[in-house]
Each structure stands twice: as structure tokens, then as C-alpha cells.
Write a protein that holds these residues in place. Sequence first.
Motif, PDB file in Angstrom:
ATOM      1  N   GLU A 197      23.611 -25.404  25.555  1.00 21.32           N
ATOM      2  CA  GLU A 197      22.642 -24.498  26.177  1.00 21.32           C
ATOM      3  C   GLU A 197      23.281 -23.747  27.341  1.00 21.32           C
ATOM      4  OE1 GLU A 197      18.052 -25.713  25.486  1.00 21.32           O
ATOM      5  OE2 GLU A 197      19.024 -26.575  27.236  1.00 21.32           O
ATOM      6  N   GLY A 198      23.072 -22.438  27.356  1.00 24.37           N
ATOM      7  CA  GLY A 198      23.636 -21.609  28.417  1.00 24.37           C
ATOM      8  C   GLY A 198      25.065 -21.189  28.165  1.00 24.37           C
ATOM      9  N   ASP A 199      25.617 -21.552  27.002  1.00 22.20           N
ATOM     10  CA  ASP A 199      27.003 -21.204  26.677  1.00 22.20           C
ATOM     11  C   ASP A 199      27.028 -20.586  25.282  1.00 22.20           C
ATOM     12  OD1 ASP A 199      29.704 -20.937  26.470  1.00 22.20           O
ATOM     13  OD2 ASP A 199      30.165 -23.077  26.547  1.00 22.20           O
ATOM     14  N   LYS A 200      27.776 -19.511  25.099  1.00 22.97           N
ATOM     15  CA  LYS A 200      27.812 -18.831  23.815  1.00 22.97           C
ATOM     16  C   LYS A 200      28.947 -19.309  22.908  1.00 22.97           C
ATOM     17  CE  LYS A 200      25.723 -14.538  25.501  1.00 22.97           C
ATOM     18  NZ  LYS A 200      25.897 -13.058  25.615  1.00 22.97           N
ATOM     19  N   LYS A 201      29.849 -20.145  23.440  1.00 24.24           N
ATOM     20  CA  LYS A 201      30.998 -20.592  22.662  1.00 24.24           C
ATOM     21  C   LYS A 201      30.566 -21.539  21.552  1.00 24.24           C
ATOM     22  CE  LYS A 201      35.494 -22.864  23.072  1.00 24.24           C
ATOM     23  NZ  LYS A 201      36.440 -23.566  23.977  1.00 24.24           N
ATOM     24  N   ALA A 202      31.034 -21.254  20.333  1.00 30.72           N
ATOM     25  CA  ALA A 202      30.696 -22.098  19.188  1.00 30.72           C
ATOM     26  C   ALA A 202      31.349 -23.470  19.329  1.00 30.72           C
ATOM     27  CB  ALA A 202      31.142 -21.431  17.895  1.00 30.72           C
ATOM     28  N   LEU A 203      30.618 -24.502  18.948  1.00 29.91           N
ATOM     29  CA  LEU A 203      31.125 -25.869  19.006  1.00 29.91           C
ATOM     30  C   LEU A 203      31.762 -26.224  17.672  1.00 29.91           C
ATOM     31  CD1 LEU A 203      28.059 -27.557  20.763  1.00 29.91           C
ATOM     32  CD2 LEU A 203      30.267 -26.979  21.811  1.00 29.91           C
ATOM     33  N   ASP A 204      32.934 -26.867  17.737  1.00 29.64           N
ATOM     34  CA  ASP A 204      33.618 -27.289  16.522  1.00 29.64           C
ATOM     35  C   ASP A 204      32.827 -28.386  15.819  1.00 29.64           C
ATOM     36  OD1 ASP A 204      35.686 -25.534  16.987  1.00 29.64           O
ATOM     37  OD2 ASP A 204      36.907 -27.017  18.063  1.00 29.64           O
ATOM     38  N   ASP A 205      32.861 -28.353  14.497  1.00 29.09           N
ATOM     39  CA  ASP A 205      32.088 -29.315  13.713  1.00 29.09           C
ATOM     40  C   ASP A 205      32.476 -30.762  13.996  1.00 29.09           C
ATOM     41  OD1 ASP A 205      30.743 -27.244  12.588  1.00 29.09           O
ATOM     42  OD2 ASP A 205      31.483 -27.541  10.537  1.00 29.09           O
ATOM     43  N   GLY A 206      33.735 -30.978  14.355  1.00 29.49           N
ATOM     44  CA  GLY A 206      34.197 -32.347  14.544  1.00 29.49           C
ATOM     45  C   GLY A 206      33.852 -32.969  15.888  1.00 29.49           C
ATOM     46  N   LEU A 207      33.319 -32.197  16.820  1.00 27.68           N
ATOM     47  CA  LEU A 207      32.986 -32.730  18.144  1.00 27.68           C
ATOM     48  C   LEU A 207      31.844 -33.736  18.069  1.00 27.68           C
ATOM     49  CD1 LEU A 207      33.131 -29.508  20.367  1.00 27.68           C
ATOM     50  CD2 LEU A 207      34.740 -31.418  20.388  1.00 27.68           C
ATOM     51  N   LYS A 208      31.960 -34.805  18.869  1.00 29.06           N
ATOM     52  CA  LYS A 208      30.879 -35.793  18.966  1.00 29.06           C
ATOM     53  C   LYS A 208      29.887 -35.343  20.038  1.00 29.06           C
ATOM     54  CE  LYS A 208      32.872 -38.624  16.027  1.00 29.06           C
ATOM     55  NZ  LYS A 208      34.069 -39.197  16.470  1.00 29.06           N
ATOM     56  N   LEU A 209      28.660 -35.828  19.950  1.00 31.66           N
ATOM     57  CA  LEU A 209      27.636 -35.450  20.927  1.00 31.66           C
ATOM     58  C   LEU A 209      28.025 -35.860  22.344  1.00 31.66           C
ATOM     59  CD1 LEU A 209      24.234 -36.150  19.125  1.00 31.66           C
ATOM     60  CD2 LEU A 209      25.550 -34.028  19.279  1.00 31.66           C
ATOM     61  N   THR A 210      28.792 -36.929  22.465  1.00 31.76           N
ATOM     62  CA  THR A 210      29.238 -37.372  23.789  1.00 31.76           C
ATOM     63  C   THR A 210      30.157 -36.358  24.447  1.00 31.76           C
ATOM     64  OG1 THR A 210      30.951 -38.644  22.634  1.00 31.76           O
ATOM     65  CG2 THR A 210      28.994 -39.855  23.391  1.00 31.76           C
ATOM     66  N   GLU A 211      30.669 -35.401  23.663  1.00 31.19           N
ATOM     67  CA  GLU A 211      31.581 -34.375  24.184  1.00 31.19           C
ATOM     68  C   GLU A 211      30.876 -33.058  24.479  1.00 31.19           C
ATOM     69  OE1 GLU A 211      35.673 -34.677  22.072  1.00 31.19           O
ATOM     70  OE2 GLU A 211      34.203 -35.256  20.541  1.00 31.19           O
ATOM     71  N   VAL A 212      29.575 -33.008  24.222  1.00 30.99           N
ATOM     72  CA  VAL A 212      28.875 -31.719  24.350  1.00 30.99           C
ATOM     73  C   VAL A 212      27.587 -31.815  25.177  1.00 30.99           C
ATOM     74  CG1 VAL A 212      29.831 -30.777  22.224  1.00 30.99           C
ATOM     75  CG2 VAL A 212      27.698 -32.074  22.131  1.00 30.99           C
ATOM     76  N   GLY A 213      27.641 -32.562  26.255  1.00 30.64           N
ATOM     77  CA  GLY A 213      26.496 -32.579  27.170  1.00 30.64           C
ATOM     78  C   GLY A 213      25.435 -33.608  26.865  1.00 30.64           C
ATOM     79  N   PHE A 214      25.787 -34.687  26.187  1.00 31.27           N
ATOM     80  CA  PHE A 214      24.828 -35.754  25.881  1.00 31.27           C
ATOM     81  C   PHE A 214      24.383 -36.463  27.164  1.00 31.27           C
ATOM     82  CE2 PHE A 214      24.393 -40.372  25.020  1.00 31.27           C
ATOM     83  CZ  PHE A 214      23.194 -40.325  24.324  1.00 31.27           C
ATOM     84  N   ASP A 215      23.070 -36.671  27.290  1.00 32.56           N
ATOM     85  CA  ASP A 215      22.489 -37.363  28.448  1.00 32.56           C
ATOM     86  C   ASP A 215      22.235 -38.815  28.057  1.00 32.56           C
ATOM     87  OD1 ASP A 215      20.993 -38.387  30.541  1.00 32.56           O
ATOM     88  OD2 ASP A 215      19.880 -36.521  30.862  1.00 32.56           O
ATOM     89  N   ALA A 216      23.082 -39.720  28.537  1.00 33.73           N
ATOM     90  CA  ALA A 216      22.981 -41.131  28.154  1.00 33.73           C
ATOM     91  C   ALA A 216      21.709 -41.781  28.667  1.00 33.73           C
ATOM     92  CB  ALA A 216      24.205 -41.890  28.676  1.00 33.73           C
ATOM     93  N   ARG A 217      21.127 -41.274  29.762  1.00 38.23           N
ATOM     94  CA  ARG A 217      19.913 -41.890  30.324  1.00 38.23           C
ATOM     95  C   ARG A 217      18.711 -41.675  29.432  1.00 38.23           C
ATOM     96  NH1 ARG A 217      19.759 -38.899  35.917  1.00 38.23           N
ATOM     97  NH2 ARG A 217      20.237 -37.237  34.399  1.00 38.23           N
TER      98      ARG A 217
END
Length: 311
Positions: free
Chosen positions: A53-73
Amino acid sequence: MTLTVTISSASKSAVALEFPGKSASEVTIRDVKVALASKVKKLYVERQKLSQEGDKKALDDGLKLTEVGFDARTEQCRLSVKDLGPQIQWRTVFIVEYLGPILIHPLIYYLPRVFYGSEVQHSAVQSYVFAFVVLHFLKRELETLFVHRFSHATMPAKNIFKNSAHYHIFSGLLLAYDIYRPKYASASNFIVNTYRNNPQFLNACAAVWLFAELSNLSTHLTLRSLRPAGTGKRGIPYGYGFGLVSCPNYLFETVGWLVICVMTNSIAAWLFFVISTGQMAIWAAKKHRNYKKEFGKDYPRGRKAMIPFIF
């Protein structure tokens, strides 16, 4: 707490995707795309561009959610999706692009009366160029079917018209119409008693052209070996052609088209050469930058993008 991914869109309400029993370190962007496609049928996987959110860069398919702003709480991740529109396979695009010259050149070569109003007794240089162009694009078709591996499976379907126009118009219609016309016929003053009618010159040109085509094929085979099937991964290319430049495939293709320009001095040939070389230079510069960014200090420092020692 269930892992939840909220997908927002500029044109539609947000969609919540749940992944029960899975952790954020297990779920990839590809998994999110598949889940979203199952909920929104129109957005099949290839049609989606997922970003933070707030970023236009496409995320690579292989990225894990922990690498893309995941909120652990909260066990939540918020992403945005852009609809890329109807897609078409890159392989299909290439086949359509290269098919144009393969069909156009024989039509004009074998039916000169239709295009020029009279028969044309073809000169040797016309026959050489005809063979070069058709064989070149047949090679490209075979490479598309059996050699190339694509980092992206699809492209916007509407782009096929723009991409095809480059080949169908410039290396197809314009090139064929200019070179097979009476000016280059066997009895033309432009041909008789000139270097364009010299067998040694034509054979030398054929040798350079064949060298360029086989060298181009060799580099494509090298690039294929660096990309495992079904992945977008790549390694640092080494071997024939790669000692001095990052994109020797473009360098060798440029040499092949330069041969046709020198043989004919055709305005259409030179126009296509300038346009295609300029486009390949842009692609080469981009790939060169990406190689250096991806591999850093491991990438050979002395390499240029496309032309040895220059660019």
C-alpha cells in the motif's frame, strides 16, 4: 488468529483473503494472487500487479508476506492490486511479430507484378537478402518455440499491435517493397558492374551474416541455460560473446542487419537498422543496469552493455 491479507483497489472495494493454518513466512505473493483470482474471476493471476500500500512497485511472486509489510501483532497484511487488463502470452506475441516478415517477403518477392506493375528479374543481391530475411525470422520463430524462457509469462494484449507493427511494417512491408523493386533487378544500372553484383563480395557478406546468426543463437542458448524452466531467476552469463558485453545477442543481431544495409544501401534497410539498433540499445542498457544491481561486485566490471569498449 487467522492470517488475513487485505487487498485494496482504486476501483473496487477491498477484498479480505484468509489463509487458515498458514503462517506469513509460508505464504508468497503468488499464493495471494491465486487466492484473489479464486474470489475475483476477472483478475486471473497474470492480470494482477500486487504492491505494498502506498507503493507502485510490483512485488515479485516469490516474496513471502513477512517481506512485504506483514503485521505480526494482528496477523494481517495490506496490499494493493492493479488490474493490468487482458493479457496475452509473450510466446504468442513473438510468433505473431516474426510471422509478418515471413509472409510479406515471399509475397512481394514472388508477385512483383502485383506490387510494381511489372515482372522483376531478380538479381543475386535480391535473392541473398530474401534468403537472409526469411531464414532470420524462421530462426526467431524456432527460438521462440524451443529456446526462449520468459521471466514474465504475459503482456497486455493491446501491445501486440504496437510490437507487431515494428516488424510487419519496417522489416516486412517497407524493407521488402524497397529491395525487391526494379531498381535492384539483375539488369538495373544500380546493380550491373557494381559491387552488388560481385560474387566474392556477396559470398563474403553471406559469411559474415551466417557468423552473426549462429553467434546470436549461441548467446540465446547460453541465456536459456541460466534460467531454470518455470522461473524468473537468472545467473551471470559467461562464455562466447559475454566476455566484453552484457547483451551480445543484440550485438550480433545488429551485425546481421548491418550486412543487409551494406549489400543494398537501401533506405528502408538503413531505417530499420537505425530503429532496431536504437531499441536494442535501450534494452541492453536496461539489462546491463539490472545485472549490475542484481549481482553487485560479482558482475564483471569491464563489460559494456552492447558494443565492446564503447557502450
